[in-house]
Write a protein that holds these residues in place. Sequence first.
Motif: not given
Length: 436
Positions: A132-137, A151-162, A164-174
């Motif tokens: 979570x911290x690195x996604x906001x870095x 994208x490789x090994x994240x636990x299914x139960x924790x998907x809701x936590x990340x 929104x952050x992953x979704x925001x990255x779809x608009x990232x300039x890079x």
Amino acid sequence: MSDVVEKTLTALPGLFDSQTGAAKITNRLRQLIKSITELTSKHEEENLIKKELSAMKEQVSSPNTTMKQMREIMVRAMYCEMLGYDASFTYIHAIKLAQQGAVLEKRVGYLAVSLFLNEGHELLLLLVNTVLKDLQSTNLIEACMALTVVAQVFPKDMIPAVLPLVEDKLSHPKEIIRRKAVLALYKFYLIAPNQVQHIHAKFRKALCDKDPGVMTSSLHIYLQLIRESPDGYKDLTGSFVTILKQVVGGKLPVDFNYHNVPAPWLQIQLLRILSLLGKEDQSTSELMYEVLDESLRRAEMNHNITYAILYECVKAVYTIHPKAELLEKAARCIGNFVLSPKINLKYLGLKALTYVVQHDAKLALQHQMTIIECLDHSDFTIKRETLELLFRITNAQNVTVIVEKMLDFLRGCNDDHTIIHLVGKVAELAEKYPFN
């Protein structure tokens, strides 16, 4: 020493920085790999790895071990695990390295976690806050590493936590961040599809991304979605056709080329998507006739990867609503495969015929004698695929000959799986044609 080992040893320093002392640390791993390649028995390897693991266990337990040393230990542990040995005592230290290390240590820690742990491993919960911290870095490398692990090994139960952050990255300039975000969402869709239903519109945005890598990543999601519900994506047929035209025409950067073939894996993905969309739909199929014709024409038979493209083209032509001209070209392509002296091409031709016979049994019957001759081929996989094809083209006129060929093959076969499979086929034919 083999070329592969030499290249591996040459590449190892790239995992480490060039600061003082790093060379000595690297030499430990270099020596381990070299020692293993010089052994003459499995027993010697087991003894060597046992000593190495014992030394690593002592090092990770020492309070004096630095982060730099821990990074090197982790690389050695990954190598031991890849050889099939248990280095589970390092798992918690891989987590710590990802949590506490600098960028280089964090990189190795994340890599180790993705190799050591599966999605259900209890230790992954310890990594959630770090991700979570690195996604906001604002550090591009840290964000990339976090997205890779998600994208490789994240636990299914924790998907809701990340999510929104992953979704925001779809608009990232890079573009690399957008690409990894799409792949993370693809993984989420595979393991928890209900949790990403609300962002399908953003998948469409990724399909139209100006970066070809982001667009390519989105095709993985669309292939899965269209397999499940093709009718919901018919309106995108024009977009997929346009993309394929650009790819076949060489409009993508040369970085996507392989042996001078324009983005072959992208072509294969698009052909699979188009075949699903055009199945039993004349109006949709008509939109893709031109680009399929162009794909067949441009994919000249001069390299293995072009054979793969031709195979997908043939499958697409026979899956969508038929067009006589395209069917003729596809049939000619299959004939060239089957008659080829090269084993790989002959096998590909047999596979194509096995698929096509469901749509056009006459085509396989045209090559019936060539197919039967393949039963005498020296390659076992050719024989096995030939038997599968013969089963598909069996009718009341040729059932006796084909069953006799199957029984002859059974008498000399030693593979239990093949015997069981083939006996089932013979029994099925006997039931279907009882009076023959």
